[in-house]
Design an enzyme around this catalytic site. Structure first.
Site, PDB file in Angstrom:
ATOM      1  N   GLY A  46       0.814  -1.219   0.000  1.00 30.78           N
ATOM      2  CA  GLY A  46       0.000   0.000   0.000  1.00 30.78           C
ATOM      3  C   GLY A  46       0.842   1.261   0.000  1.00 30.78           C
ATOM      4  O   GLY A  46       0.555   2.226  -0.719  1.00 30.78           O
ATOM      5  N   CYS A  47       1.899   1.246   0.783  1.00 28.01           N
ATOM      6  CA  CYS A  47       2.762   2.426   0.887  1.00 28.01           C
ATOM      7  C   CYS A  47       3.526   2.671  -0.412  1.00 28.01           C
ATOM      8  O   CYS A  47       3.760   3.814  -0.805  1.00 28.01           O
ATOM      9  CB  CYS A  47       3.720   2.275   2.059  1.00 28.01           C
ATOM     10  SG  CYS A  47       2.839   2.133   3.642  1.00 28.01           S
ATOM     11  N   THR A  48       3.891   1.589  -1.095  1.00 29.98           N
ATOM     12  CA  THR A  48       4.568   1.717  -2.383  1.00 29.98           C
ATOM     13  C   THR A  48       3.614   2.291  -3.421  1.00 29.98           C
ATOM     14  O   THR A  48       3.982   3.207  -4.173  1.00 29.98           O
ATOM     15  CB  THR A  48       5.127   0.353  -2.836  1.00 29.98           C
ATOM     16  OG1 THR A  48       6.054  -0.109  -1.845  1.00 29.98           O
ATOM     17  CG2 THR A  48       5.825   0.460  -4.179  1.00 29.98           C
TER      18      THR A  48
END
Length: 158
Positions: A46-48
Site C-alpha cells: 500500500g505504501c509503495t
C-alpha cells in the site's frame, strides 16, 4: 494521542530529517502548498502504491505550487533504498520517534489480527501557503489517493 488537526487550524510545526540527511521544517514550505502524508512503512504494497502515485503526479502538484512530503517512522537509509528502488520523486521524512506523526494525530492505536498496537495511520494533510490546514484525509486507502488529493488541491487553489 493527539487529535487530527482540522481545516482552519494552524498546522503543527515539525522538523525531521529527509532522505538526504537534511533537516526539513514546516517553515521551509511557507508561502506554498504542502501535501504532508503519513504512511506506515517503506516498501510495503500500500505504501509503495501511494508513494509511486504521488511521484507520478509530482509535476501536476508542482504546477499548483505544491510540494509532496511523505512521513514514516522508517530510517533515512530505508527512505534512500525505497526512493531508489521505485524511482520516487517526493521528499520522505524520517520520524523514528513518531513526533511528527503524534503532532498530526497520525500515531494511533491500530488493530491487526486481533492484536492492538501503536502505529502510523495512513493520513494526509493539505497545508495552505499561510500554514493553516486546508483539508484532511484520515484512514486513507492508498489506491487512488494521490489523484483524490490532486483534485482537491485543484479546487482549493482556484
Amino acid at each position: 494521542m493527539t487529535d487530527i488537526p482540522q481545516p482552519g487550524q494552524i498546522s503543527p510545526n515539525f522538523t525531521a530529517i529527509n532522505q538526504d540527511g537534511n533537516l526539513v521544517s514546516l517553515a521551509d514550505f511557507a508561502g506554498q502548498w504542502l501535501v504532508l502524508y503519513f504512511y506506515p512503512k517503506d516498501d510495503t504494497p500500500g505504501c509503495t502504491t501511494e508513494a509511486k502515485d504521488f511521484s507520478e503526479y509530482t509535476q501536476e502538484f508542482s504546477n499548483l505550487g505544491a510540494k509532496v512530503v511523505g512521513v514514516s517512522v522508517d530510517s533515512q537509509q530505508s527512505h534512500c533504498k525505497f526512493i531508489a528502488k521505485h524511482n520516487l520523486s517526493i521528499i520522505l521524512l524520517s520520524d523514528p520517534e513518531h513526533q511528527v506523526a503524534d503532532a498530526y494525530g497520525a500515531w494511533r492505536l491500530k488493530k491487526f489480527m486481533g492484536k492492538e498496537y501503536m502505529g502510523v495511520e495512513r493520513s494526509t494533510f493539505a497545508i495552505a501557503p499561510d500554514g493553516t490546514i486546508a483539508h484532511t484525509w484520515a484512514k486513507v486507502k492508498a489506491k487512488g489517493h494521490a489523484i483524490a488529493v490532486l483534485n482537491r488541491l485543484q479546487e482549493l487553489t482556484m
